[in-house]
Design a protein around this motif. Structure first.
Motif, mmCIF file in Angstrom:
data_model
loop_
_atom_site.group_PDB
_atom_site.id
_atom_site.type_symbol
_atom_site.label_atom_id
_atom_site.label_comp_id
_atom_site.label_asym_id
_atom_site.label_seq_id
_atom_site.Cartn_x
_atom_site.Cartn_y
_atom_site.Cartn_z
ATOM 1 N N LEU A 1 24.431 48.747 47.864
ATOM 2 C CA LEU A 1 23.939 48.578 46.497
ATOM 3 C C LEU A 1 24.868 47.643 45.710
ATOM 4 C CD1 LEU A 1 21.577 49.418 44.762
ATOM 5 C CD2 LEU A 1 22.880 51.422 43.998
ATOM 6 N N VAL A 2 26.181 47.714 45.997
ATOM 7 C CA VAL A 2 27.127 46.770 45.379
ATOM 8 C C VAL A 2 26.728 45.345 45.745
ATOM 9 C CG1 VAL A 2 29.523 45.921 45.389
ATOM 10 C CG2 VAL A 2 29.074 48.384 45.281
ATOM 11 N N TYR A 3 26.434 45.131 47.046
ATOM 12 C CA TYR A 3 26.039 43.793 47.502
ATOM 13 C C TYR A 3 24.708 43.350 46.901
ATOM 14 C CZ TYR A 3 29.798 43.674 50.965
ATOM 15 O OH TYR A 3 31.025 43.637 51.578
ATOM 16 N N PHE A 4 23.758 44.294 46.820
ATOM 17 C CA PHE A 4 22.451 43.934 46.251
ATOM 18 C C PHE A 4 22.596 43.539 44.782
ATOM 19 C CE2 PHE A 4 18.798 45.463 43.705
ATOM 20 C CZ PHE A 4 17.902 44.473 44.067
ATOM 21 N N ALA B 1 29.993 33.762 32.143
ATOM 22 C CA ALA B 1 31.401 34.041 32.433
ATOM 23 C C ALA B 1 31.592 35.503 32.849
ATOM 24 C CB ALA B 1 32.259 33.710 31.208
ATOM 25 N N ARG B 2 30.869 36.405 32.194
ATOM 26 C CA ARG B 2 30.941 37.830 32.544
ATOM 27 C C ARG B 2 30.506 38.048 33.999
ATOM 28 N NH1 ARG B 2 28.065 42.026 28.688
ATOM 29 N NH2 ARG B 2 30.188 42.680 28.202
ATOM 30 N N ILE B 3 29.393 37.405 34.388
ATOM 31 C CA ILE B 3 28.895 37.554 35.767
ATOM 32 C C ILE B 3 29.925 37.012 36.752
ATOM 33 C CG2 ILE B 3 27.098 36.879 37.401
ATOM 34 C CD1 ILE B 3 25.160 36.690 35.023
ATOM 35 N N LYS B 4 30.511 35.849 36.426
ATOM 36 C CA LYS B 4 31.516 35.261 37.313
ATOM 37 C C LYS B 4 32.714 36.193 37.478
ATOM 38 C CE LYS B 4 29.903 31.316 38.703
ATOM 39 N NZ LYS B 4 29.832 30.989 40.143
ATOM 40 N N SER B 5 33.065 36.879 36.417
ATOM 41 C CA SER B 5 34.174 37.832 36.484
ATOM 42 C C SER B 5 33.827 38.984 37.426
ATOM 43 C CB SER B 5 34.466 38.367 35.077
ATOM 44 O OG SER B 5 35.422 39.396 35.122
ATOM 45 N N VAL B 6 32.597 39.487 37.332
ATOM 46 C CA VAL B 6 32.128 40.563 38.220
ATOM 47 C C VAL B 6 32.137 40.083 39.665
ATOM 48 C CG1 VAL B 6 30.126 41.960 38.885
ATOM 49 C CG2 VAL B 6 30.722 41.720 36.464
ATOM 50 N N LEU B 7 31.604 38.900 39.907
ATOM 51 C CA LEU B 7 31.475 38.380 41.273
ATOM 52 C C LEU B 7 32.838 38.136 41.920
ATOM 53 C CD1 LEU B 7 28.508 35.846 40.854
ATOM 54 C CD2 LEU B 7 28.436 38.132 41.874
ATOM 55 N N SER B 8 33.829 37.807 41.081
ATOM 56 C CA SER B 8 35.166 37.546 41.637
ATOM 57 C C SER B 8 35.773 38.797 42.259
ATOM 58 C CB SER B 8 36.091 37.005 40.539
ATOM 59 O OG SER B 8 36.392 38.022 39.594
ATOM 60 N N LYS B 9 35.216 39.965 41.931
ATOM 61 C CA LYS B 9 35.739 41.243 42.445
ATOM 62 C C LYS B 9 34.949 41.756 43.649
ATOM 63 C CE LYS B 9 37.431 42.630 37.859
ATOM 64 N NZ LYS B 9 36.960 41.499 37.054
ATOM 65 N N ILE B 10 33.923 40.980 44.064
ATOM 66 C CA ILE B 10 33.123 41.390 45.227
ATOM 67 C C ILE B 10 33.343 40.377 46.343
ATOM 68 C CG2 ILE B 10 30.817 41.955 46.109
ATOM 69 C CD1 ILE B 10 29.921 42.374 43.233
ATOM 70 N N GLN B 11 33.713 40.878 47.512
ATOM 71 C CA GLN B 11 33.946 39.989 48.655
ATOM 72 C C GLN B 11 32.675 39.849 49.491
ATOM 73 O OE1 GLN B 11 36.965 38.451 48.928
ATOM 74 N NE2 GLN B 11 37.429 39.527 47.017
ATOM 75 N N ASN B 12 32.491 38.664 50.052
ATOM 76 C CA ASN B 12 31.467 38.437 51.099
ATOM 77 C C ASN B 12 30.036 38.730 50.677
ATOM 78 O OD1 ASN B 12 33.640 37.910 52.862
ATOM 79 N ND2 ASN B 12 33.866 40.113 53.220
ATOM 80 N N ILE B 13 29.606 38.219 49.493
ATOM 81 C CA ILE B 13 28.173 38.307 49.165
ATOM 82 C C ILE B 13 27.478 37.152 49.860
ATOM 83 C CG2 ILE B 13 26.404 38.225 47.374
ATOM 84 C CD1 ILE B 13 28.318 39.288 45.417
ATOM 85 N N GLY B 14 26.656 37.446 50.842
ATOM 86 C CA GLY B 14 25.900 36.410 51.533
ATOM 87 C C GLY B 14 24.455 36.439 51.098
#
Length: 588
Positions: A558-561, A478-491
């Motif tokens: 680095l945010v994307y990585f 759930a913590r990771i999902k919360s982090v990912l929700s704040k990053i746009q366009n991770i391909g």
């Protein structure tokens, strides 16, 4: 790490003019207190180097560093050569993992396996022992499926016999027409209630007969209730319409109850077998065995097999009156299952009190020349105990599965509300979350331990959000999902950094081991391998998360990585927990 193994063989050949095989190279994971990722044990090479293990390690390490681009450095600890693998190698590994949409699901291997689990009696509800059985069977099936097997999940229901007649008779005598509808009780609980009633009334009759001068054994055999139950069984086997009708009615109540419990546990089956249909099977196999000289008849007409030369004893396989014993129908059912599905392997998930029975069963089938008997396996598991006073079943003797599930939801609710993080959730979402956490705690606690071990289940300990628990892993997801929700366009096309932080490297190394963990768990029929791997991955991610910012990293790349690293971790955690039958929430 085949390239390290191959390079070590070349190093020994070059340095010492000696030939060794790939099997002579012993690779291990480097212990956490030392630098490096792969350790080569150097002791075996001292015979050809004619030098001490440290000097041999030094020479092989220098050769590898000079000739293998992926080797960034090394150190020697006694007879162990610790190799540091270059970041460029791990970054390429991560690139492959992140681009593989099916990572963690192996291709079909062309093999078919049957997993038989649950196997309840229709005279009582499912209890704590059944819970471990069901969770083990379901998880092993899911792991085998991930490993590329075609899996058939089966349930052999014990729906006939004297124990079923005890519940039926007690309901007839003392039930006053009660039904699940009239009482509001689940059908399996209602039938279980009358199994307990029978036992209480039977004991009263035994005590009465003992007062009249009968011995314990005489009283047990002559008590009117047991004689009536035996008569009812005879009527059932003779097809008496009234008895059969009552049997069908009460079994329907039980099946409805089981279905509800199975749904709560999140387990299912592809095929049901019923002992009422299989109890007469096996007699043809007995005839076949007599013809082959595998079995022998005694003077009274009973049929036996002598297994003393195999370290076992003589075993009855057919009574003198021609009626079956358990082993008879198990022989027949094993043949029926193979005839139905033709599987390569067949796994019986049954408690360790039946170890001897399955040794005998498998050995008899092998002696009968059944080629498929070599694919039979008894997944033996230990008992589950509870700290006294934690939970009591409605009968006061065993822990009812439904009570256990309800208690887990209550415990999850208390622990979650204490953290104060569910205030903004709708009431229905809260209740579903408590269910997910409670079941995750129960399942993980029972599956993280090797099946063969007996275990002590503590509900409160199992829901600890900071411990070696299911909720800790669920919370990390759930913590990771919360982090990912704040990053746009991770391909999948992630720009890779030039080098790695230690915690980033540790995550990639663990991710790269996922496929091997699945294969190991499938080979050993052991969900604890997956459970403990998921815990290590969650723990490693939390360390990474606390040491390095994802959202506030020094550059957008680095945010994307780090976002990509987080995303793949969440996917692997989700897949791992799925193999344990555990749901991971998007938020907690």
């Amino acid at each position: 790490m085949d390239f390290i193994t191959n390079a070590t063989v070349k190093a020994v050949e070059h340095l010492y003019n000696a030939t060794i095989t790939l099997q002579d190279v012993n690779l291990q994971q480097t212990r956490k207190e030392f630098e490096g990722q792969i350790t080569i044990v150097t002791f075996p090479f001292t015979k050809v180097s004619r030098k001490g293990p440290e000097q041999t390690g030094q020479e092989i390490g220098e050769y590898l560093q000079a000739n293998v681009p992926e080797v960034a450095g090394f150190n020697i600890i006694k007879g162990f050569l610790n190799i540091s693998i270059a970041d460029s190698y791990w970054l390429n590994v991560f690139k492959g993992i992140s681009e593989d949409k099916n990572f963690g699901t192996l291709p079909a291997n062309g093999k078919k396996v049957m997993v038989e689990y649950s196997s309840p009696n229709t005279n009582k509800p499912l209890h704590l022992g059944h819970v471990r059985n069901n969770l083990l069977g379901y998880s092993v099936a899911a792991i085998l499926q991930a490993a590329g097997y075609e899996v058939i999940k089966t349930n052999l229901v014990n729906d006939r016999g004297i124990h079923i007649c005890k519940s039926m008779l007690a309901w007839q005598l003392f039930g006053d027409g009660e039904t699940p509808e009239s009482t509001g009780m689940k059908g399996d609980h209602l039938v279980g209630k009358y199994y307990v009633v029978f036992d209480k009334e039977y004991k009263k009759q035994i005590d009465q007969l003992k007062e009249e001068g009968k011995t314990e054994e005489e009283a047990k055999k002559q008590a009117p209730l047991i004689l009536q139950a035996q008569q009812m069984l005879q009527k059932w086997e003779a097809g008496d319409e009234e008895v059969i009708e009552l049997w069908k009615t009460m079994n329907t109540w039980v099946y409805d109850g089981f279905t509800e419990t199975y749904k709560k546990l999140g387990v299912d089956f592809d095929k049901y077998y019923y002992e009422s249909n299989t109890y007469l099977l096996g007699k043809d196999i007995i005839e076949e065995g007599l013809a082959k000289g595998v079995f022998f008849k005694k003077e009274d007409g009973s049929v036996w097999i002598d297994l003393t030369e195999d370290g076992l004893d003589q075993k009855l396989v057919l009574r003198a009156d021609g009626t079956s014993v358990y082993i008879t129908q198990d022989l027949g059912t094993a043949q029926l299952k193979y005839d139905d599905f033709g599987m390569d392997e067949s796994i019986y998930v049954v408690g360790n009190e039946q170890d001897y029975h399955f040794k005998v069963l498998f050995l008899i089938l092998q002696k009968l020349g059944k080629a498929w008997a070599n694919g039979l396996y008894h997944l033996s598991y230990g008992m589950v105990d509870l700290p006294s006073g934690k939970m009591k079943s409605r009968e006061g003797t065993v822990v009812d599965a439904d009570d256990l599930i309800a208690e887990m939801e209550r415990t999850a609710k208390e622990q979650t509300e204490a953290l104060g993080k569910t205030g903004d959730l709708a009431e229905a979402d809260k209740q579903h979350l408590y269910y997910i956490i409670g079941m995750g705690a129960l399942k993980y606690f029972l599956l993280k331990v090797d099946p063969k071990k007996r275990l002590l289940f503590d509900p409160n300990e199992s829901v600890d959000f900071q411990g070696h628990t299911g909720p800790f892993i669920q919370y990390t997801h759930a913590r990771i999902k919360s982090v990912l929700s704040k990053i746009q366009n991770i391909g999948s096309d992630i720009s890779l950094p030039a080098s790695l932080q230690n915690e980033e490297r540790d995550l990639i190394i663990l991710q790269s081991q996922f496929t091997d963990v699945i294969l190991q768990a499938a080979k050993e029929y052991n969900p604890s391998a997956v459970a403990n791997y998921a815990y290590e991955l969650a723990k490693t991610y939390n360390k990474f998360y606390h040491e390095h910012s994802v959202l506030q990293a020094e550059s957008q790349n680095l945010v994307y990585f780090r976002g990509g690293l987080s995303k793949k971790t969440a996917q692997i955690l989700s897949k791992s927990m799925q193999m344990l039958g555990i749901e991971v929430p998007e938020r907690m």
